[in-house]
Design an enzyme around this catalytic site. Structure first.
Site, short mmCIF file in Angstrom:
data_model
loop_
_atom_site.label_atom_id
_atom_site.label_comp_id
_atom_site.label_asym_id
_atom_site.label_seq_id
_atom_site.Cartn_x
_atom_site.Cartn_y
_atom_site.Cartn_z
N ASN A 218 55.51 23.83 8.47
CA ASN A 218 56.61 23.65 7.67
C ASN A 218 56.55 22.50 6.88
OD1 ASN A 218 59.06 23.58 6.51
ND2 ASN A 218 60.21 23.87 8.37
N ARG B 155 55.54 28.23 6.74
CA ARG B 155 57.11 28.58 6.20
C ARG B 155 56.85 28.25 4.74
NH1 ARG B 155 61.34 24.87 4.98
NH2 ARG B 155 63.30 26.26 4.58
N HIS C 216 67.26 30.34 4.47
CA HIS C 216 67.68 30.47 5.91
C HIS C 216 67.18 31.64 6.64
CE1 HIS C 216 70.28 26.71 5.75
NE2 HIS C 216 69.21 26.36 5.93
N ASN D 195 71.67 20.11 7.81
CA ASN D 195 72.05 19.38 6.66
C ASN D 195 72.20 20.24 5.41
OD1 ASN D 195 71.74 16.63 7.39
ND2 ASN D 195 69.71 16.92 7.94
N GLY D 196 71.28 21.25 5.21
CA GLY D 196 71.48 22.53 4.72
C GLY D 196 72.32 23.51 5.26
N ARG E 64 74.95 18.56 -0.51
CA ARG E 64 74.64 19.25 -1.54
C ARG E 64 76.06 19.99 -1.77
NH1 ARG E 64 70.18 23.08 1.02
NH2 ARG E 64 68.46 21.49 0.98
N MET F 76 76.83 14.74 10.05
CA MET F 76 77.91 15.17 10.66
C MET F 76 78.51 14.45 11.95
SD MET F 76 80.49 17.02 10.28
CE MET F 76 80.18 18.50 9.19
N ARG F 77 77.61 14.05 12.89
CA ARG F 77 77.72 13.45 14.01
C ARG F 77 78.21 12.11 13.59
NH1 ARG F 77 72.82 13.22 18.11
NH2 ARG F 77 71.90 13.66 16.04
N GLY G 17 71.70 22.13 13.42
CA GLY G 17 72.12 20.96 14.23
C GLY G 17 73.48 20.77 14.44
N ILE G 18 74.23 21.23 13.35
CA ILE G 18 75.80 21.38 13.64
C ILE G 18 76.23 22.30 14.27
CG2 ILE G 18 77.86 21.23 12.25
CD1 ILE G 18 76.46 20.02 9.86
N ASN H 159 75.55 21.97 18.02
CA ASN H 159 75.99 20.92 18.64
C ASN H 159 77.54 20.29 18.38
OD1 ASN H 159 73.16 19.90 20.09
ND2 ASN H 159 72.59 20.02 17.78
P1 ADP Z 1 68.15 20.21 8.88
O1 ADP Z 1 68.87 21.13 7.83
O2 ADP Z 1 67.73 19.06 8.14
O3 ADP Z 1 67.06 21.14 9.81
P2 ADP Z 1 69.49 20.02 11.19
O4 ADP Z 1 69.75 21.37 11.62
O5 ADP Z 1 68.72 19.17 12.13
O6 ADP Z 1 69.10 19.67 9.78
O7 ADP Z 1 71.04 19.56 11.48
C1 ADP Z 1 71.41 17.96 11.34
C2 ADP Z 1 72.96 17.88 11.31
O8 ADP Z 1 73.32 18.37 12.68
C3 ADP Z 1 73.21 16.39 10.86
O9 ADP Z 1 74.53 16.60 9.98
C4 ADP Z 1 73.64 16.12 12.25
O10 ADP Z 1 74.51 14.85 12.49
C5 ADP Z 1 74.26 17.25 12.98
N1 ADP Z 1 74.34 17.07 14.56
C6 ADP Z 1 73.42 16.84 15.19
N2 ADP Z 1 73.87 16.84 16.55
C7 ADP Z 1 75.25 16.52 16.49
C8 ADP Z 1 76.16 16.41 17.40
N3 ADP Z 1 76.04 16.40 18.51
N4 ADP Z 1 77.48 16.62 16.83
C9 ADP Z 1 77.77 16.65 15.76
N5 ADP Z 1 76.77 17.00 14.53
C10 ADP Z 1 75.39 16.95 15.08
#
Ligand code: ADP
Length: 384
Positions: free
Chosen positions: A13, A86, A174, A203-204, A233, A274-275, A318-319, A322
């Site tokens: 990727n 990818r 995506h 992030n996206g 964005r 976001m975290r 990620g969001i 989690n």
């Molecule tokens: P990308 O689009 O770069 O692949 P990811 O899918 O890794 O990004 O997601 C990153 C996002 O996920 C960030 O905003 C991060 O803070 C959020 N994130 C990861 N773990 C948690 C958590 N435990 N609680 C809230 N947000 C989280």
């Protein structure tokens, strides 16, 4: 545990400043994962448990460093059977995974105006690999491809035909993640729910209406800037705002603001993560989170209309995987559409958020883009 020496499929990727990789065996067990970030004189290599600073000033150099590190961990270039890439943009024609031939390479190059920050880097990696291992088959998988099933009315902007013919239409992104969700959901649920609202929130961030396993509408459009509020964005915005920004800041200034200085970062005063926003809890951070949730709900309504109802909601990214708070915020705004969930299961990030007998089911599933690419590459080359 899997043995890295049995790596059959390498997934790459390649982004503007990083190369991520994952190695799978021929039954799609992941044997190693890592990559190089921050391309430049002081890049960071991570591979399995290994972490070290490396010099990797461009993609060709980074690939060489990565292959050397893979070799040192038992994944030998000569033993690989296929490499899957990818590719962010396949344009209107490249919608299915395909073995890379000179013609396919040219077609990916033709899509460069659609993804100027991505496709050239994919091509650089493909060319570098072809030079190092001319007989190693390479396969391209397109992030746009899953949305090719959208009806024309969803794909077209209300612009004259010649502009659509020139590529100015919606594509969506995506797609590899959504294709993976469909497979995983079918396995977990026993049968694939008919109308699935899927959120890929990282992030996206985007959302997708999936009917009968096929995308029928999605929030990202011509570019990944459209749709939901994202890390940096802006998401959906009135084009007149874009024009004014371009007048005031120039095209590059406007683009930079909309892609890198907006979204959660713009709203919160600089924080896109976001975290971190959840942990801070100050008014600006809270407002950024509220904006993210509000617009996810608003777009959800549009997608539910596009597929004429709702049978399941899935979160990934990620969001999505989690953040119980964000999932709850979105689901609480969709009770009118039948969304229900068990708060305890949501707090545990359980794959199944709903109770038995719920009509609209809710799920958390991992994003499995790399596995989808490995599967397509294996099927096209090893199983062919
Ligand atoms: P990308 O689009 O770069 O692949 P990811 O899918 O890794 O990004 O997601 C990153 C996002 O996920 C960030 O905003 C991060 O803070 C959020 N994130 C990861 N773990 C948690 C958590 N435990 N609680 C809230 N947000 C989280």
């Amino acid at each position: 545990m899997s043995d890295p020496t049995c790596g059959d499929v390498l997934v790459l990727n390649v982004g503007s400043s990083s190369i991520k990789c994952a190695v799978f065996d021929s039954v799609l067990h992941e044997v190693l994962r890592g990559g190089i970030e921050g391309l430049g004189p002081q890049a960071t290599l991570r591979l399995g448990v290994l972490r070290r600073d490396v010099e990797a000033c461009d993609h060709r150099a980074a690939l060489a460093v990565l292959l050397e590190a893979l070799d040192a961990q038992g994944v030998l270039l000569g033993n690989l059977r296929v490499v899957g890439h990818r590719v962010v943009h396949g344009g209107p024609r490249l919608t299915q995974p395909v073995r890379i031939t000179p013609q396919v390479r040219d077609e990916i190059a033709l899509c460069t105006p659609l993804a100027p920050l991505h496709n050239p880097h994919h091509l650089a990696a493909m060319d570098a690999l072809a030079a190092l291992a001319p007989d190693l088959p390479q396969v391209a998988c397109f992030d746009t491809g899953f949305h090719a099933t959208n009806p024309e009315v969803a794909l077209r902007y209300a612009l004259p035909q010649e502009l659509a013919d020139n590529g100015l239409r919606r594509y969506g992104f995506h797609g590899l993640s959504y294709a993976g969700l469909v497979e995983r959901l079918e396995t977990l649920a026993g049968a694939l729910p008919d109308r699935v609202l899927a959120f890929h929130l990282g992030n996206g961030a985007s959302a997708c209406a999936i009917r009968g396993g096929h995308s029928v509408a999605t929030t990202m459009g011509y570019s990944p800037t459209d749709g939901l509020t994202m890390g940096t964005r802006c998401g959906s915005i009135d084009p007149s705002v874009v024009l004014r920004l371009a007048e005031e800041r120039g095209i590059d200034g406007a683009r930079h603001l909309l892609d890198h200085g907006s979204g959660l970062a713009g709203l919160s005063g600089g924080v896109s993560d976001m975290r971190t926003l959840e942990a801070r809890g100050d008014p600006a951070s809270r407002f950024a989170i509220d904006h993210f949730i509000y617009w996810a709900r608003r777009h959800a309504g549009s997608l539910i209309a596009a597929m004429q109802g709702l049978d399941a909601i899935v979160f990934t990214g990620g969001i999505g995987e989690n953040s119980a708070m964000i999932r709850a915020g979105i689901l609480d705004g969709l009770t009118w559409a039948g969304a229900r969930y068990d708060p305890a299961k949501n707090s545990r990030h359980a794959p199944r958020l709903h109770d038995d007998g719920t009509l609209v089911t809710a799920w958390v599933l991992p994003a499995e883009e790399e596995r989808m690419i490995a599967q397509a590459a294996r099927d096209l080359v090893i199983m062919a």
